[in-house]
Design a protein around this motif. Structure first.
Motif, PDB file in Angstrom:
ATOM      1  N   VAL A 218       0.846  -1.189   0.000  1.00 51.28           N
ATOM      2  CA  VAL A 218       0.000   0.000   0.000  1.00 51.28           C
ATOM      3  C   VAL A 218       0.884   1.242   0.000  1.00 51.28           C
ATOM      4  N   PRO A 219       0.855   2.043  -1.058  1.00 49.47           N
ATOM      5  CA  PRO A 219       1.628   3.287  -1.054  1.00 49.47           C
ATOM      6  C   PRO A 219       1.131   4.223   0.037  1.00 49.47           C
ATOM      7  N   SER A 220       2.052   4.914   0.672  1.00 50.69           N
ATOM      8  CA  SER A 220       1.700   5.899   1.699  1.00 50.69           C
ATOM      9  C   SER A 220       2.755   6.988   1.697  1.00 50.69           C
ATOM     10  N   GLY A 221       2.413   8.107   1.070  1.00 51.21           N
ATOM     11  CA  GLY A 221       3.390   9.173   0.931  1.00 51.21           C
ATOM     12  C   GLY A 221       4.546   8.678   0.084  1.00 51.21           C
ATOM     13  N   GLY A 222       5.743   8.818   0.608  1.00 51.72           N
ATOM     14  CA  GLY A 222       6.917   8.334  -0.112  1.00 51.72           C
ATOM     15  C   GLY A 222       7.328   6.954   0.318  1.00 51.72           C
ATOM     16  N   ASP A 223       6.497   6.292   1.129  1.00 53.21           N
ATOM     17  CA  ASP A 223       6.840   4.985   1.663  1.00 53.21           C
ATOM     18  C   ASP A 223       5.946   3.910   1.053  1.00 53.21           C
ATOM     19  N   SER A 224       6.249   2.663   1.353  1.00 52.83           N
ATOM     20  CA  SER A 224       5.449   1.536   0.919  1.00 52.83           C
ATOM     21  C   SER A 224       5.059   0.719   2.136  1.00 52.83           C
ATOM     22  N   LEU A 225       3.787   0.408   2.248  1.00 55.51           N
ATOM     23  CA  LEU A 225       3.285  -0.337   3.393  1.00 55.51           C
ATOM     24  C   LEU A 225       2.991  -1.780   2.978  1.00 55.51           C
ATOM     25  N   THR A 226       3.588  -2.713   3.661  1.00 52.66           N
ATOM     26  CA  THR A 226       3.323  -4.120   3.395  1.00 52.66           C
ATOM     27  C   THR A 226       2.178  -4.579   4.290  1.00 52.66           C
ATOM     28  N   VAL A 227       1.113  -5.016   3.638  1.00 56.21           N
ATOM     29  CA  VAL A 227      -0.090  -5.428   4.360  1.00 56.21           C
ATOM     30  C   VAL A 227      -0.219  -6.944   4.293  1.00 56.21           C
ATOM     31  N   LEU A 228      -0.454  -7.564   5.435  1.00 51.71           N
ATOM     32  CA  LEU A 228      -0.692  -9.007   5.489  1.00 51.71           C
ATOM     33  C   LEU A 228      -2.036  -9.275   6.127  1.00 51.71           C
ATOM     34  N   PHE A 229      -2.902  -9.945   5.397  1.00 49.19           N
ATOM     35  CA  PHE A 229      -4.158 -10.429   5.946  1.00 49.19           C
ATOM     36  C   PHE A 229      -3.902 -11.885   6.332  1.00 49.19           C
ATOM     37  N   ALA A 230      -3.755 -12.159   7.604  1.00 46.73           N
ATOM     38  CA  ALA A 230      -3.377 -13.515   8.028  1.00 46.73           C
ATOM     39  C   ALA A 230      -4.593 -14.289   8.498  1.00 46.73           C
ATOM     40  N   CYS A 231      -4.707 -15.521   8.051  1.00 45.53           N
ATOM     41  CA  CYS A 231      -5.867 -16.328   8.405  1.00 45.53           C
ATOM     42  C   CYS A 231      -5.878 -16.664   9.892  1.00 45.53           C
ATOM     43  N   SER A 232      -7.006 -17.112  10.367  1.00 45.46           N
ATOM     44  CA  SER A 232      -7.233 -17.373  11.782  1.00 45.46           C
ATOM     45  C   SER A 232      -6.180 -18.299  12.373  1.00 45.46           C
ATOM     46  N   LEU A 233      -5.842 -18.031  13.638  1.00 47.13           N
ATOM     47  CA  LEU A 233      -4.742 -18.712  14.299  1.00 47.13           C
ATOM     48  C   LEU A 233      -5.189 -19.640  15.412  1.00 47.13           C
ATOM     49  N   THR A 234      -6.458 -19.643  15.786  1.00 48.80           N
ATOM     50  CA  THR A 234      -6.890 -20.452  16.912  1.00 48.80           C
ATOM     51  C   THR A 234      -7.392 -21.822  16.474  1.00 48.80           C
ATOM     52  N   VAL A 235      -7.361 -22.759  17.412  1.00 50.26           N
ATOM     53  CA  VAL A 235      -7.829 -24.110  17.160  1.00 50.26           C
ATOM     54  C   VAL A 235      -9.346 -24.130  17.008  1.00 50.26           C
ATOM     55  N   ALA A 236     -10.067 -23.428  17.882  1.00 46.54           N
ATOM     56  CA  ALA A 236     -11.536 -23.334  17.818  1.00 46.54           C
ATOM     57  C   ALA A 236     -12.192 -24.700  17.664  1.00 46.54           C
ATOM     58  N   ASP A 237     -11.779 -25.641  18.519  1.00 47.96           N
ATOM     59  CA  ASP A 237     -12.334 -26.997  18.557  1.00 47.96           C
ATOM     60  C   ASP A 237     -11.956 -27.851  17.350  1.00 47.96           C
ATOM     61  N   GLN A 238     -11.029 -27.399  16.531  1.00 49.57           N
ATOM     62  CA  GLN A 238     -10.544 -28.221  15.419  1.00 49.57           C
ATOM     63  C   GLN A 238      -9.823 -29.456  15.988  1.00 49.57           C
ATOM     64  N   PRO A 239     -10.248 -30.686  15.635  1.00 42.99           N
ATOM     65  CA  PRO A 239      -9.510 -31.869  16.074  1.00 42.99           C
ATOM     66  C   PRO A 239      -8.066 -31.831  15.578  1.00 42.99           C
ATOM     67  N   LEU A 240      -7.134 -32.110  16.476  1.00 40.25           N
ATOM     68  CA  LEU A 240      -5.709 -32.028  16.155  1.00 40.25           C
ATOM     69  C   LEU A 240      -5.036 -33.387  16.095  1.00 40.25           C
ATOM     70  N   THR A 241      -5.789 -34.451  16.378  1.00 41.73           N
ATOM     71  CA  THR A 241      -5.222 -35.794  16.344  1.00 41.73           C
ATOM     72  C   THR A 241      -5.810 -36.567  15.172  1.00 41.73           C
ATOM     73  N   PRO A 242      -5.071 -37.549  14.653  1.00 39.13           N
ATOM     74  CA  PRO A 242      -5.528 -38.290  13.473  1.00 39.13           C
ATOM     75  C   PRO A 242      -6.847 -39.019  13.708  1.00 39.13           C
ATOM     76  N   GLY A 243      -7.555 -39.249  12.600  1.00 39.72           N
ATOM     77  CA  GLY A 243      -8.786 -40.013  12.655  1.00 39.72           C
ATOM     78  C   GLY A 243     -10.044 -39.190  12.724  1.00 39.72           C
ATOM     79  N   HIS A 244      -9.928 -37.888  12.541  1.00 38.53           N
ATOM     80  CA  HIS A 244     -11.099 -37.013  12.642  1.00 38.53           C
ATOM     81  C   HIS A 244     -11.382 -36.267  11.333  1.00 38.53           C
ATOM     82  N   GLY A 245     -10.726 -36.646  10.248  1.00 41.39           N
ATOM     83  CA  GLY A 245     -11.014 -36.049   8.955  1.00 41.39           C
ATOM     84  C   GLY A 245     -10.021 -34.999   8.492  1.00 41.39           C
ATOM     85  N   TYR A 246      -9.148 -34.555   9.380  1.00 45.81           N
ATOM     86  CA  TYR A 246      -8.142 -33.556   9.016  1.00 45.81           C
ATOM     87  C   TYR A 246      -6.856 -33.936   9.745  1.00 45.81           C
TER      88      TYR A 246
END
Length: 286
Positions: free
Chosen positions: A184-212
């Motif tokens: 993103v240009p800003s004056g004489g500078d350049s701004l690097t923008v990162l839209f980062a996807c969600s970082l929480t587990v939110a009940d996502q199964p983390l062990t094998p055998g659950h589809g992911y």
């Protein structure tokens, strides 16, 4: 070069459908309270609700909208775009950070109103087009199915007018969680923008055998990828995840640096990785 991070958050209160005792009707009402749209910096605008963020990236040749909120959020997001003086039909590209109902629920309606093309990762395409992820049967809330027009690959550039976004696959929260970077240009500078996807587990199964089965490994790879990114501004797709009310109040008070905090990304990653480790041990029975 100043670097700016816009990070999509995980769900702010709980899992998107499993948390015991959650009054989702109340939560949805609170998340969907109207919020006046505003320019964050450069050509990046906030057009979301009080609880769920959506971002409009503008150019004379057309605009990019990231995320659609819940189904009931679509009309508010559309109205916010118009309040800023932009035409809905000038939105040419829709993007999504991950396929959960509180972020993709409004996409079908917004696609209908704008005529824009929806670009999404291969990992999230099936969930978007079905309205729910088949590997998360615990999530009882579904979203209106929406057609994906093209699948994004890791490192693929999305060009529209003066804007170029780069897609980065950062799975874990979902199989297809996707982050985006842009300049993103800003004056004489350049701004690097990162839209980062969600970082929480939110009940996502983390062990094998659950589809992911790759969930834990994917989270670790995502944490490592984002730790290699320097950022001065951290935004999220749930207001409470990046202190939106307080930062906006400072901005309204004249603080042009209200959203700037070079240490915030590291703090968010530290907290997310710590929570991930705790949850992984719990699911492993350790």
């Amino acid at each position: 070069m100043i670097r700016i991070l816009l990070a999509t958050s995980a769900l702010g209160l709980a899992s998107p459908g499993m948390a015991q005792g959650t009054d989702w009707a109340k939560v949805r009402t609170e998340w969907n309270q109207p919020m006046a749209p505003f320019r964050i910096l450069g050509n990046v605008h906030y057009v979301g609700t009080a609880g769920i963020s959506a971002y409009l990236i503008t150019s004379p040749q057309g605009h990019i909208l990231i995320d659609g909120g819940m189904p009931e959020s679509a009309s508010l997001i559309a109205a916010n775009i118009e309040k800023l003086g932009f035409k809905l039909t000038d939105v040419k590209i829709l993007l999504i950070n991950h396929a959960h109902w509180d972020h993709d629920g409004g996409l079908a309606e917004l696609k209908r109103r704008t005529g824009a093309r929806l670009l999404a990762s291969a990992g999230d395409t099936a969930a978007l087009e079905a309205g729910r992820a088949d590997y998360r049967p615990d999530i009882s809330i579904s979203a209106p199915p929406v057609k994906v027009d093209a699948q994004l690959k890791d490192g693929e550039e999305i060009r529209l007018g003066t804007n170029t976004l780069v897609a980065h696959l950062t799975p874990g929260h979902t199989k297809g969680c996707t982050s985006f970077t842009m300049q993103v240009p800003s004056g004489g500078d350049s701004l690097t923008v990162l839209f980062a996807c969600s970082l929480t587990v939110a009940d996502q199964p983390l062990t094998p055998g659950h589809g992911y089965d790759a969930a834990a490994a994917d989270f670790r790879a995502t944490f490592a990828k984002l730790r290699a990114t320097q950022a001065d501004v951290f935004l999220s797709f749930h207001a409470e995840q990046f202190d939106l009310p307080a930062k906006r109040a400072k901005q309204l008070g004249g603080d042009t640096q209200a959203f700037v905090d070079p240490a915030e990304l590291a703090r968010r990653l530290d907290a997310a990785q710590k929570a991930f480790d705790v949850e992984l041990r719990r699911q492993q029975g350790r």
